[in-house]
Design a protein around this motif. Structure first.
Motif, PDB file in Angstrom:
ATOM      1  N   GLN A  78       0.834  -1.188   0.000  1.00  0.00           N
ATOM      2  CA  GLN A  78       0.000   0.000   0.000  1.00  0.00           C
ATOM      3  C   GLN A  78       0.877   1.250   0.000  1.00  0.00           C
ATOM      4  OE1 GLN A  78      -3.728   0.484   0.859  1.00  0.00           O
ATOM      5  NE2 GLN A  78      -3.035   2.394  -0.024  1.00  0.00           N
ATOM      6  N   ALA A  79       0.552   2.230  -0.843  1.00  0.00           N
ATOM      7  CA  ALA A  79       1.323   3.473  -0.907  1.00  0.00           C
ATOM      8  C   ALA A  79       0.710   4.515   0.020  1.00  0.00           C
ATOM      9  CB  ALA A  79       1.370   4.001  -2.329  1.00  0.00           C
ATOM     10  N   TYR A  80       1.561   5.386   0.539  1.00  0.00           N
ATOM     11  CA  TYR A  80       1.099   6.425   1.455  1.00  0.00           C
ATOM     12  C   TYR A  80       1.694   7.777   1.066  1.00  0.00           C
ATOM     13  CZ  TYR A  80      -0.515   2.707   4.533  1.00  0.00           C
ATOM     14  OH  TYR A  80      -1.165   1.622   5.049  1.00  0.00           O
ATOM     15  N   HIS A  81       0.899   8.796   1.275  1.00  0.00           N
ATOM     16  CA  HIS A  81       1.355  10.181   1.209  1.00  0.00           C
ATOM     17  C   HIS A  81       1.600  10.592   2.654  1.00  0.00           C
ATOM     18  CE1 HIS A  81       1.561  14.331  -0.285  1.00  0.00           C
ATOM     19  NE2 HIS A  81       0.855  14.666   0.772  1.00  0.00           N
ATOM     20  N   ILE A  82       2.857  10.877   2.991  1.00  0.00           N
ATOM     21  CA  ILE A  82       3.238  11.133   4.386  1.00  0.00           C
ATOM     22  C   ILE A  82       3.708  12.571   4.523  1.00  0.00           C
ATOM     23  CG2 ILE A  82       4.788  10.467   6.256  1.00  0.00           C
ATOM     24  CD1 ILE A  82       4.830   7.656   5.074  1.00  0.00           C
ATOM     25  N   VAL A  83       3.046  13.304   5.396  1.00  0.00           N
ATOM     26  CA  VAL A  83       3.373  14.709   5.638  1.00  0.00           C
ATOM     27  C   VAL A  83       4.225  14.813   6.893  1.00  0.00           C
ATOM     28  CG1 VAL A  83       2.455  17.025   6.019  1.00  0.00           C
ATOM     29  CG2 VAL A  83       1.192  15.403   4.566  1.00  0.00           C
ATOM     30  N   LEU A  84       5.394  15.458   6.769  1.00  0.00           N
ATOM     31  CA  LEU A  84       6.330  15.601   7.869  1.00  0.00           C
ATOM     32  C   LEU A  84       6.419  17.061   8.291  1.00  0.00           C
ATOM     33  CD1 LEU A  84       9.216  13.423   6.380  1.00  0.00           C
ATOM     34  CD2 LEU A  84       7.344  12.666   7.859  1.00  0.00           C
ATOM     35  N   ASP A  85       6.346  17.295   9.587  1.00  0.00           N
ATOM     36  CA  ASP A  85       6.442  18.651  10.138  1.00  0.00           C
ATOM     37  C   ASP A  85       7.884  18.916  10.563  1.00  0.00           C
ATOM     38  OD1 ASP A  85       6.247  21.033  11.522  1.00  0.00           O
ATOM     39  OD2 ASP A  85       4.387  20.498  12.542  1.00  0.00           O
ATOM     40  N   HIS A  86       8.521  19.894   9.889  1.00  0.00           N
ATOM     41  CA  HIS A  86       9.908  20.235  10.238  1.00  0.00           C
ATOM     42  C   HIS A  86      10.004  21.626  10.852  1.00  0.00           C
ATOM     43  CE1 HIS A  86      10.130  22.857   6.699  1.00  0.00           C
ATOM     44  NE2 HIS A  86       9.625  21.858   5.967  1.00  0.00           N
ATOM     45  N   LYS A  87       8.851  22.239  11.130  1.00  0.00           N
ATOM     46  CA  LYS A  87       8.770  23.538  11.823  1.00  0.00           C
ATOM     47  C   LYS A  87       9.521  24.646  11.072  1.00  0.00           C
ATOM     48  CE  LYS A  87       8.232  21.334  16.330  1.00  0.00           C
ATOM     49  NZ  LYS A  87       6.759  21.395  16.239  1.00  0.00           N
ATOM     50  N   GLY A  88       9.557  24.552   9.770  1.00  0.00           N
ATOM     51  CA  GLY A  88      10.161  25.613   8.971  1.00  0.00           C
ATOM     52  C   GLY A  88      11.668  25.593   8.936  1.00  0.00           C
TER      53      GLY A  88
ATOM     54  N   CYS B 260       5.723   3.627   6.571  1.00  0.00           N
ATOM     55  CA  CYS B 260       4.365   3.190   6.245  1.00  0.00           C
ATOM     56  C   CYS B 260       3.650   2.594   7.454  1.00  0.00           C
ATOM     57  CB  CYS B 260       4.389   2.184   5.096  1.00  0.00           C
ATOM     58  SG  CYS B 260       4.876   2.926   3.514  1.00  0.00           S
ATOM     59  N   ASN B 261       4.410   2.151   8.443  1.00  0.00           N
ATOM     60  CA  ASN B 261       3.808   1.612   9.666  1.00  0.00           C
ATOM     61  C   ASN B 261       3.717   2.659  10.776  1.00  0.00           C
ATOM     62  OD1 ASN B 261       3.521  -0.939   8.548  1.00  0.00           O
ATOM     63  ND2 ASN B 261       5.521  -1.636   9.268  1.00  0.00           N
ATOM     64  N   SER B 262       4.164   3.861  10.496  1.00  0.00           N
ATOM     65  CA  SER B 262       4.202   4.904  11.517  1.00  0.00           C
ATOM     66  C   SER B 262       2.816   5.479  11.768  1.00  0.00           C
ATOM     67  CB  SER B 262       5.150   6.023  11.084  1.00  0.00           C
ATOM     68  OG  SER B 262       4.659   6.625   9.891  1.00  0.00           O
ATOM     69  N   LYS B 263       2.741   6.321  12.780  1.00  0.00           N
ATOM     70  CA  LYS B 263       1.484   6.985  13.106  1.00  0.00           C
ATOM     71  C   LYS B 263       1.749   8.448  13.388  1.00  0.00           C
ATOM     72  CE  LYS B 263       1.687   5.635  18.016  1.00  0.00           C
ATOM     73  NZ  LYS B 263       3.038   5.068  17.910  1.00  0.00           N
ATOM     74  N   GLU B 264       0.692   9.223  13.424  1.00  0.00           N
ATOM     75  CA  GLU B 264       0.817  10.654  13.675  1.00  0.00           C
ATOM     76  C   GLU B 264       1.540  10.915  14.990  1.00  0.00           C
ATOM     77  OE1 GLU B 264      -2.172  14.439  14.458  1.00  0.00           O
ATOM     78  OE2 GLU B 264      -2.872  12.731  13.270  1.00  0.00           O
ATOM     79  N   GLY B 265       2.518  11.811  14.950  1.00  0.00           N
ATOM     80  CA  GLY B 265       3.282  12.166  16.139  1.00  0.00           C
ATOM     81  C   GLY B 265       4.604  11.440  16.267  1.00  0.00           C
ATOM     82  N   ASP B 266       4.812  10.380  15.480  1.00  0.00           N
ATOM     83  CA  ASP B 266       6.092   9.674  15.533  1.00  0.00           C
ATOM     84  C   ASP B 266       7.211  10.573  15.027  1.00  0.00           C
ATOM     85  OD1 ASP B 266       4.857   7.453  16.501  1.00  0.00           O
ATOM     86  OD2 ASP B 266       4.973   6.279  14.655  1.00  0.00           O
ATOM     87  N   GLU B 267       8.387  10.409  15.598  1.00  0.00           N
ATOM     88  CA  GLU B 267       9.542  11.201  15.195  1.00  0.00           C
ATOM     89  C   GLU B 267      10.428  10.443  14.230  1.00  0.00           C
ATOM     90  OE1 GLU B 267      11.701  12.525  18.587  1.00  0.00           O
ATOM     91  OE2 GLU B 267      10.276  14.133  19.075  1.00  0.00           O
ATOM     92  N   ILE B 268      11.025  11.185  13.300  1.00  0.00           N
ATOM     93  CA  ILE B 268      12.053  10.648  12.415  1.00  0.00           C
ATOM     94  C   ILE B 268      13.140  11.706  12.301  1.00  0.00           C
ATOM     95  CG2 ILE B 268      10.468   9.207  11.068  1.00  0.00           C
ATOM     96  CD1 ILE B 268      10.613  11.355   8.892  1.00  0.00           C
ATOM     97  N   GLN B 269      14.240  11.337  11.675  1.00  0.00           N
ATOM     98  CA  GLN B 269      15.329  12.275  11.482  1.00  0.00           C
ATOM     99  C   GLN B 269      15.564  12.480   9.990  1.00  0.00           C
ATOM    100  OE1 GLN B 269      18.353  10.323  13.976  1.00  0.00           O
ATOM    101  NE2 GLN B 269      18.098  11.986  15.445  1.00  0.00           N
ATOM    102  N   LEU B 270      15.832  13.728   9.617  1.00  0.00           N
ATOM    103  CA  LEU B 270      15.992  14.092   8.213  1.00  0.00           C
ATOM    104  C   LEU B 270      17.404  14.601   7.943  1.00  0.00           C
ATOM    105  CD1 LEU B 270      12.659  16.066   7.621  1.00  0.00           C
ATOM    106  CD2 LEU B 270      13.105  13.640   7.195  1.00  0.00           C
TER     107      LEU B 270
END
Length: 354
Positions: free
Chosen positions: A102-112, A175-185
């Motif tokens: 399944q494909a997902y569109h994932i929006v990441l918040d980087h606070k600008g 793809c298994n993540s949920k809202e609020g999970d953290e990642i590093q960019l």
């Protein structure tokens, strides 16, 4: 079964039942996107629209400093000094099938904190607190951004990715993540899919397979969905997109089709659909097949008019497309190898394929 949209003036849709039982087909001719979706609810009933509220008008964007001229930002964050971002939203964009990919569109918040240009990539790393990392998830995984510099929220605080899960990789984690999970960019990186010319009257030809359409979605949002005081697109954009089957049809399909209806003089959209018709029959139509039908027109735009062409996705599409253009060159008594060399030297031929 092939789905081809050759011209907005006479757009033909050929779509099968998304239940995968494929017991019937619908043949519809329409120019109106809304009536099309109402006419074939079996295909779109279970898709969650992406930013549907923005389709009625252009959206104001901020901050204005993101329009500052200069080179594209590069490597602002590294493996040793990544940026922490949070998952703001995760939207399925390939229907309601229980398929594992399944494909997902994932929006990441980087606070600008992560300025970038359309066409660039960002690298994703798992949070430092992740206890067990598969070998395939120890290095950053780079994704082309599917949003413009202003993000899906139009305020410069987010980026979005188009992701399919690959077992034991960062893609699967996302793809298994949920809202609020953290990642590093890390990043941003890449220049190949940045516009070759910022002239608002330029012609840009985009060729993509599957999720490779993500960077072109970013460009098209800037062209047709965002109100930018210092930039109005008056050129021509042409998107060729190959998708795997009807389940992946909604990966930004609604946005692209809406642009074609609203801006017929500035945008053309051609889609190739491969699909399993039955347990022992598979009809495959690739993006290069659709491209071949328009090769002469594309050749003229590239060689005679100075257009730019961009490739994103599977590298297997490039050689057949070059062969199609070579046939046109021979017909016009021109040497394709020399013409291709000129295109590459002028940065008109730009690709990021795998």
């Amino acid at each position: 079964m092939a789905l081809i949209l050759p011209q907005v003036a006479a757009t033909t849709f050929l779509v099968s039942d998304s239940s995968l039982k494929l017991r019937q087909s619908l043949f519809i001719k329409t120019r109106n996107v809304n009536s099309f979706h109402k006419a074939v609810p079996s295909v779109f009933a279970n898709f969650e629209p992406l930013n549907q509220q923005e389709f009625d008008c252009r959206r104001n964007v901020s901050p204005s400093c993101l329009e500052n001229a200069g080179p594209a930002p590069k490597n602002l964050y590294t493996v040793n000094s990544p940026l922490t971002a949070t998952i703001r939203n995760k939207i399925p964009i390939s229907g309601d099938s229980p398929r594992k990919r399944q494909a997902y569109h994932i929006v990441l918040d980087h606070k600008g904190k992560l300025p970038l240009r359309e066409g660039q990539n960002v690298g994703v790393m798992l949070p430092a607190k992740t206890s067990v990392l598969p070998d395939n998830a120890k290095e950053p995984r780079y994704f082309p951004c599917a949003s413009s510099r202003y993000g899906d929220t139009f305020d410069g605080t987010t980026i979005s990715l188009c992701v399919r899960p690959v077992p034991e990789t960062i893609s699967e984690f996302l793809c298994n993540s949920k809202e609020g999970d953290e990642i590093q960019l890390v990043g941003p990186t890449g220049e190949k899919l940045i516009l070759g010319d910022d002239d608002d009257k330029a012609t840009h030809i985009f060729v993509a397979t599957g999720a490779g359409v993500a960077p072109f979605r970013a460009h098209l949002r800037r062209f047709f969905r965002e109100y930018i005081p210092k930039f109005t697109f008056n050129g021509f954009a042409w998107l060729f997109h190959g998708v795997y089957n009807v389940e992946s049809l909604d990966a930004y399909y609604r946005e692209f089709q809406k642009y074609q209806v609203d801006y017929p003089k500035n945008f053309q959209y051609n889609i190739a659909l491969s699909e399993r018709i039955s347990s022992n029959y598979w009809r495959k139509t690739y993006v290069q097949n659709i491209f071949e039908e328009h090769a002469e027109s594309v050749f003229e735009k590239l060689v005679d008019e100075g257009a730019y062409i961009y490739f994103s996705g599977r590298k297997e599409m490039v050689t057949p497309i070059q062969n199609a253009l070579m046939k046109v060159a021979e017909k016009k008594c021109k040497n394709w190898e020399k013409e291709l060399a000129k295109l590459k030297n002028n940065n008109q031929w730009r690709d990021e394929v795998y």
